[in-house]
Design a protein around this motif. Structure first.
Motif, PDB file in Angstrom:
ATOM      1  N   TRP A 125       0.810  -1.220   0.000  1.00 28.31           N
ATOM      2  CA  TRP A 125       0.000   0.000   0.000  1.00 28.31           C
ATOM      3  C   TRP A 125       0.840   1.266   0.000  1.00 28.31           C
ATOM      4  O   TRP A 125       0.299   2.366  -0.074  1.00 28.31           O
ATOM      5  N   ALA A 129       0.878   5.973  -2.688  1.00 28.24           N
ATOM      6  CA  ALA A 129       1.147   7.179  -1.902  1.00 28.24           C
ATOM      7  C   ALA A 129       2.604   7.629  -2.047  1.00 28.24           C
ATOM      8  O   ALA A 129       2.886   8.823  -2.199  1.00 28.24           O
ATOM      9  N   PHE A 212      -9.804  -0.584  -1.044  1.00 30.93           N
ATOM     10  CA  PHE A 212      -8.420  -0.153  -1.253  1.00 30.93           C
ATOM     11  C   PHE A 212      -7.489  -1.359  -1.215  1.00 30.93           C
ATOM     12  O   PHE A 212      -6.470  -1.390  -1.912  1.00 30.93           O
ATOM     13  N   GLY A 216      -5.267  -0.807  -4.011  1.00 27.49           N
ATOM     14  CA  GLY A 216      -3.963  -0.251  -3.641  1.00 27.49           C
ATOM     15  C   GLY A 216      -3.096  -1.154  -2.787  1.00 27.49           C
ATOM     16  O   GLY A 216      -1.975  -0.794  -2.452  1.00 27.49           O
ATOM     17  N   TRP A 264      -5.306   6.319  -9.420  1.00 29.57           N
ATOM     18  CA  TRP A 264      -5.690   6.343  -8.003  1.00 29.57           C
ATOM     19  C   TRP A 264      -6.742   7.435  -7.783  1.00 29.57           C
ATOM     20  O   TRP A 264      -7.770   7.223  -7.132  1.00 29.57           O
ATOM     21  N   ASN A 268     -10.620   6.867  -6.599  1.00 24.55           N
ATOM     22  CA  ASN A 268     -11.249   7.557  -5.465  1.00 24.55           C
ATOM     23  C   ASN A 268     -12.551   8.238  -5.874  1.00 24.55           C
ATOM     24  O   ASN A 268     -13.525   8.246  -5.127  1.00 24.55           O
ATOM     25  N   THR A 275     -12.699   4.357  -0.759  1.00 28.92           N
ATOM     26  CA  THR A 275     -11.992   5.187   0.217  1.00 28.92           C
ATOM     27  C   THR A 275     -10.608   4.629   0.526  1.00 28.92           C
ATOM     28  O   THR A 275     -10.361   3.434   0.404  1.00 28.92           O
ATOM     29  N   ASN A 276      -9.721   5.517   0.937  1.00 29.32           N
ATOM     30  CA  ASN A 276      -8.356   5.122   1.273  1.00 29.32           C
ATOM     31  C   ASN A 276      -8.315   4.550   2.687  1.00 29.32           C
ATOM     32  O   ASN A 276      -9.229   4.787   3.477  1.00 29.32           O
ATOM     33  N   LEU A 305      -3.233  12.382   0.348  1.00 31.73           N
ATOM     34  CA  LEU A 305      -4.445  11.664  -0.060  1.00 31.73           C
ATOM     35  C   LEU A 305      -5.371  12.511  -0.927  1.00 31.73           C
ATOM     36  O   LEU A 305      -6.092  11.996  -1.763  1.00 31.73           O
TER      37      LEU A 305
END
Ligand SMILES: [Cu+2]
Length: 478
Positions: A125, A129, A212, A216, A264, A268, A275-276, A305
Motif C-alpha cells: 500500500w 502514496a 483499497f 492499492g 488512483w 477515489n 476510500t483510502n 491523499l
C-alpha cells in the motif's frame, strides 16, 4: 472443501443482487520457488540516500495555485518547450553540481533507494502514496528550475487508444539533443503499448475494485493495477524503465507514473465506497525527499491523499468515470470458498454469471499471492489451460485471459521483495466461456509473451487463492 454451487445464489438479496465472490484455492506456494541471485553489497551503494541529510523538516502545506496536470500528447509547442527546458536544467545539474539533490541522476536515484532491500515501496500500500509524494517534489523542483511554480507534470495517458506511442515530446528528436529522450528504451517512436496491457479490460478490472485492499494493496501485498497496467508499461518501454533501480533515469517514467497516480485519483472519484485506508499505520507512513530549495523534508501518506487541495494539482475528467455503469458493491458471500481446493464452474452458476455479464455487469478472475518467475523483467500471458498457453495465440484466442508483468529490481536480475502479488482480470463472456466446464484443480498457466513456439515454457499458475467475482448493474425501479 466446498465447491461452488447454486445455493449461493439463493442467499442473494433479490432486488439488489450484489456481487458474488466464488473462490477456490490451489494451495500456498513454497517460498523461494523462483529465488533471486545474491549479489555483493557494493551493488547497492549507488542507491543509498545521499550524504547525511540529518533530521528532515516536516512538509506542511503547498500554496501554489491548483492547476491541472495534462496529457503529454496534448501539450502545446510552448508547453513542450517548457517541459524540455525543465529537464534540461535538471540534467545540467548532474555535471555542474553533482551533489545538488535536484539533479536528474540524483532524482532518479531516489526511486532506486526507495526500492531496495531496506525500504521497498513496491508490492504494498506504499506504492500509490509514495509515488505521488515522489512526483510531487520532482514536479516542484522542475518548476523551480525554470522559475515557474505553475509548472505541472504531464501524464502519459496510455489508456487512451490513440495515445499508446511514447508521447511525441519524449521521442522528438529521438536522440540525446532531447532532454526527454532515453537511449536504452526497447520501444521505438512508432511502437505502441499493446491493448492487452492498458486497454479497457485492464482499466476496468482496476477501477472497479471495491476496496483499497484490492486497488492499492495492503502492508504486505500489491493492489491490482500495480501489476497491469503499471508494471506492463515499465516492461514495454524497456531499457532503464524495465528495472526499478534505473526506471527514474527515463524522463517518461514521471509521465507514466503521473497516469498511474491519475488512476488512483479516478478510483477515489468513481464511487463513495472507494476510500483510502484510515488506519494510522497507513496514514503515518513517512518518507523523506529533498524539496525544490534542497531542504530535506518528511511527508506522510495522510498528507498526499487529496492531491487537489493538499498538493495543488488536478486531473481532467476520466472517460472511465463517465462510462462505467453503476456497479453494485462487490463483496464476499462465503469466504471459506477461498480455501477450497477445486473450481466447479459449470451448470446454473455459470449460466447466471454469463447472464450478469451479458446484461452489462462485470466478472473478474482474481489471483491472490500469485507466484511468478523472477529471473527477468517480462510480460507473461495468462491462459485458462496449459494447452492454450503453449499455443499462445494472444488476445481474443480461446483460453486467453490477460497479462501479468514482472519488473525486477535491476539488471543483475534481483527481485527484492517477498510481498504478495495480487491481480485481477476482467472476464468477458468469451473468457468466462473458456473457463466453463472447469471441474477440478485449476489449470491456469502462464507463458512469456513474444517467445518463439519451440522456446515457450508453460508455467502452471501457483497462487494462494484463485477467485471469481461478479457485480451486477444497479437498476432504478421503474
Ligand atoms: Cu513504476
Amino acid at each position: 472443501m466446498s465447491n461452488l454451487d447454486d445455493r449461493m445464489w439463493a442467499t442473494m438479496p433479490s432486488r439488489r443482487s450484489f456481487l458474488q465472490r466464488m473462490g477456490l484455492g490451489v494451495g500456498v506456494l513454497g517460498a523461494g520457488l523462483f529465488g533471486g541471485l545474491a549479489l555483493p553489497e557494493s551493488v547497492l551503494a549507488v542507491c543509498e540516500p545521499p550524504g547525511n541529510p540529518g533530521t528532515p523538516k516536516p512538509w506542511r502545506k503547498d500554496c501554489r495555485m491548483i492547476l491541472p496536470r495534462r496529457p503529454a500528447s496534448t501539450l502545446s509547442a510552448a508547453e513542450i518547450t517548457q517541459l524540455k527546458d525543465a529537464y534540461k536544467a535538471m540534467r545540467a545539474l548532474d555535471s555542474s553540481a553533482p551533489n545538488d539533490p535536484r539533479g536528474f541522476l540524483r532524482q532518479a536515484n531516489v526511486h532506486c533507494w526507495y526500492c531496495g532491500e531496506g525500504t521497498q515501496v513496491h508490492f504494498s500500500w506504499q506504492f500509490f502514496a509514495w509515488h505521488r509524494a515522489y512526483l510531487y517534489f520532482h514536479e516542484r523542483i522542475l518548476g523551480k528550475l525554470i522559475g515557474d511554480m505553475n509548472f505541472r507534470l504531464p501524464y502519459w495517458d496510455w489508456d487512451t487508444p490513440s495515445h499508446r506511442k511514447l508521447p511525441g515530446a519524449y521521442t522528438d528528436p529521438n536522440d540525446n539533443s532531447n532532454p526527454l529522450w532515453n537511449g536504452t528504451r526497447n520501444m521505438d517512436p512508432t511502437d505502441e503499448i499493446p491493448e492487452e496491457d492498458v486497454g479497457e479490460d485492464v482499466m476496468e478490472a482496476a477501477l472497479t475494485a471495491d476496496t483499497f485492499t484490492e486497488f492499492g494493496g495492503t502492508a504486505s501485498g500489491s493492489g491490482i493495477p500495480e501489476g497491469t497496467p503499471h508494471g506492463a508499461v515499465h516492461v514495454d518501454v524497456g531499457g532503464d524503465m524495465g528495472f526499478f533501480d534505473s526506471a527514474g533515469k527515463d524522463p517518461v517514467f514521471y509521465a507514466h507514473h503521473a497516469n498511474v497516480d491519475k488512476m488512483w485519483s479516478d478510483w477515489n472519484k468513481a464511487s463513495s465506497i472507494h476510500t483510502n485506508p484510515t488506519v494510522t499505520t497507513f496514514l503515518n507512513l513517512t518518507w523523506n525527499f529533498y524539496d525544490e530549495n534542497k531542504v530535506w523534508r518528511s511527508i506522510k501518506a495522510s498528507q498526499v491523499l487529496n492531491h487537489d487541495t493538499q498538493l495543488r494539482y488536478t486531473y481532467g475528467p476520466s472517460k472511465f468515470l463517465e462510462q462505467l455503469p453503476c456497479l453494485l458493491d462487490w463483496f464476499p458471500i462465503k469466504t471459506d470458498w477461498r480455501v477450497s481446493q477445486t473450481l466447479k464452474f459449470a451448470g446454473q452458476t455459470r449460466a447466471k454469471m454469463m447472464k450478469v455479464v451479458e446484461q452489462g455487469g462485470r466478472a473478474r478472475l482474481h489471483l491472490n499471492e500469485l507466484a511468478v518467475p523472477t529471473d527477468k523483467s517480462a510480460v507473461y500471458r495468462l491462459y485458462a489451460t496449459p494447452e492454450a498457453a503453449k499455443a499462445d495465440e494472444g488476445p481474443g484466442s480461446k483460453g486467453y485471459l490477460g497479462t501479468v508483468p514482472v519488473v525486477l529490481n535491476d539488471r543483475e536480475r534481483r527481485h527484492l521483495s517477498k510481498n504478495a502479488r495480487n491481480i485481477a482480470l476482467r472476464l468477458s463472456t468469451a473468457k468466462l466461456d473458456a473457463l466453463s466446464g472447469t471441474v477440478g484443480p485449476v489449470r491456469l498457466a502462464l507463458v512469456e509473451r513474444g517467445v518463439k513456439p519451440e522456446a515457450r515454457k508453460v508455467i502452471p499458475v501457483r497462487a494462494k487463492d484463485v477467485l471469481l467475482s461478479v457485480a451486477e448493474v444497479e437498476r432504478e425501479e421503474r
